[in-house]
Design a protein around this motif. Structure first.
Motif, PDB file in Angstrom:
ATOM      1  N   ARG A   1       5.566  11.869 -29.118  1.00 21.51           N
ATOM      2  CA  ARG A   1       5.167  13.198 -29.575  1.00 21.51           C
ATOM      3  C   ARG A   1       3.955  13.112 -30.518  1.00 21.51           C
ATOM      4  O   ARG A   1       3.008  13.881 -30.409  1.00 21.51           O
ATOM      5  CB  ARG A   1       6.355  13.805 -30.332  1.00 21.51           C
TER       6      ARG A   1
ATOM      7  N   THR B   1       7.032  13.841 -37.725  1.00 22.28           N
ATOM      8  CA  THR B   1       7.897  14.695 -36.914  1.00 22.28           C
ATOM      9  C   THR B   1       9.315  14.126 -36.955  1.00 22.28           C
ATOM     10  O   THR B   1       9.514  12.980 -37.346  1.00 22.28           O
ATOM     11  CB  THR B   1       7.375  14.828 -35.464  1.00 22.28           C
TER      12      THR B   1
ATOM     13  N   HIS C   1      15.321  17.356 -33.967  1.00 25.92           N
ATOM     14  CA  HIS C   1      15.734  18.726 -34.333  1.00 25.92           C
ATOM     15  C   HIS C   1      14.611  19.481 -35.030  1.00 25.92           C
ATOM     16  O   HIS C   1      14.855  20.347 -35.852  1.00 25.92           O
ATOM     17  CB  HIS C   1      16.982  18.719 -35.238  1.00 25.92           C
ATOM     18  N   GLN C   2      13.373  19.111 -34.753  1.00 28.39           N
ATOM     19  CA  GLN C   2      12.244  19.810 -35.367  1.00 28.39           C
ATOM     20  C   GLN C   2      11.072  19.691 -34.411  1.00 28.39           C
ATOM     21  O   GLN C   2      10.569  18.598 -34.175  1.00 28.39           O
ATOM     22  CB  GLN C   2      11.908  19.153 -36.708  1.00 28.39           C
ATOM     23  N   GLU C   3      10.663  20.807 -33.839  1.00 21.33           N
ATOM     24  CA  GLU C   3       9.612  20.770 -32.826  1.00 21.33           C
ATOM     25  C   GLU C   3       8.244  20.462 -33.425  1.00 21.33           C
ATOM     26  O   GLU C   3       7.456  19.730 -32.858  1.00 21.33           O
ATOM     27  CB  GLU C   3       9.544  22.108 -32.075  1.00 21.33           C
ATOM     28  N   GLU C   4       7.976  21.050 -34.594  1.00 19.55           N
ATOM     29  CA  GLU C   4       6.606  20.967 -35.099  1.00 19.55           C
ATOM     30  C   GLU C   4       6.306  19.592 -35.705  1.00 19.55           C
ATOM     31  O   GLU C   4       7.195  18.828 -36.050  1.00 19.55           O
ATOM     32  CB  GLU C   4       6.309  22.089 -36.108  1.00 19.55           C
TER      33      GLU C   4
END
Ligand code: MN
Length: 285
Positions: free
Chosen positions: A31, A267, A270-273
């Motif tokens: 990511r 990142t 449980h946290q997209e951003e």
């Protein structure tokens, strides 16, 4: 005998990034690399070690060692893995079941390895065998660039035994250059490179050493989990506890440092951003 210290020139064609302790969290790394548009032709990714244990993809993280753009040092978790299979490397013999089950490696999150080996049958999967030969070659220190652009990558700390005060607490570039020339360090220095927390524990004690130590280039490290990266005596600790966010605690996560932009990207599960913060590293010449 693998090199204890490896040296690379500054990257004039692309960017250098440093990633904190991965501990199997390959999905978080992917990511972050996507976010920075990582260019596998020109960019380099340095790892402070601890690729394995705790998180979901330990073997895949080890397999990063086969990539030409990935440069890792040995972490204490790789050292524990090597310790428990030392006999395997020269003789192709796995340790006996009891020794293996009682090893520090298994006690510290190494159970994932049972998917890839069978001790009773002396079976070891080719993927793991290939990864282990790369682990065996990991250095303890990377020296990157020269002069002002020089930085180091290590796992834990470059601290000295029994420091008299903060100023005498860390080894300097000149010490590292001498170890490099001799391809040799003492067992005590090796243990501290893998395990020391004497510098990073100042977080709790409050008696903070300066951010920068004259004579020691910026030294990226991991090993001691901290919610945001910490800087003491030229050490920059990037272990923000990637695997600890697996249970939903987004105070922790995986951190990637962009050396050129002086930015830290983080990142978590449980946290997209992805958060991007400036992390300027002071230097004294
Ligand atoms: Mn670690």
């Amino acid at each position: 005998m693998p090199s204890i210290i490896k040296k690379l020139p500054a990257n004039i064609h692309g960017k250098d990034y440093v990633i904190g302790d991965l501990h199997g969290c390959l999905d978080l790394l992917e990511r972050l690399l996507q976010k920075v548009n990582f260019n596998a032709q020109h960019d380099r990714l340095f790892s402070v070690g601890d690729l394995i244990d705790r998180g979901p993809y330990p073997l895949s993280c080890l397999q990063l060692l086969h990539k030409p753009w990935f440069f890792a040092v040995k972490g204490n978790h790789e050292a524990m893995l090597l310790d428990c299979i030392t006999e395997y490397l020269p003789t192709n013999t796995l340790p006996n079941t009891t020794d293996f089950e009682d090893s520090d490696f298994i006690y510290n999150g190494g159970e994932w390895i049972y998917k890839w080996i069978n001790i009773e049958n002396q079976f070891i999967a080719t993927e793991l065998k290939d990864a282990l030969s790369a682990v065996f070659k990991l250095p303890l220190i990377y020296i990157v660039g020269t002069g002002e652009s020089r930085f180091h990558v290590i796992h834990a700390e470059l601290t000295k035994p029994n420091p008299f005060n903060h100023d005498e607490m860390v080894w300097l570039d000149s010490d590292i250059d001498q170890w490099y020339a001799e391809n040799s360090i003492t067992t005590e220095v090796e243990q501290r490179l893998l395990w020391s927390r004497s510098l990073m524990r100042f977080d709790a004690a409050g008696d903070y050493p300066a951010k920068v130590q004259k004579g020691l280039s910026t030294t990226f490290c991991g090993h001691s989990i901290t919610k945001t990266p910490k800087q003491f005596l030229s050490h920059v600790c990037l272990d923000t506890g990637a695997f600890m966010s697996m249970n939903g605690n987004t105070d922790f996560g995986l951190s990637l440092y962009d050396v050129k932009e002086s930015q830290c990207l983080s990142t978590a599960y449980h946290q997209e951003e992805i958060s991007v913060t400036n992390l300027f590293i002071e230097k004294i010449n």
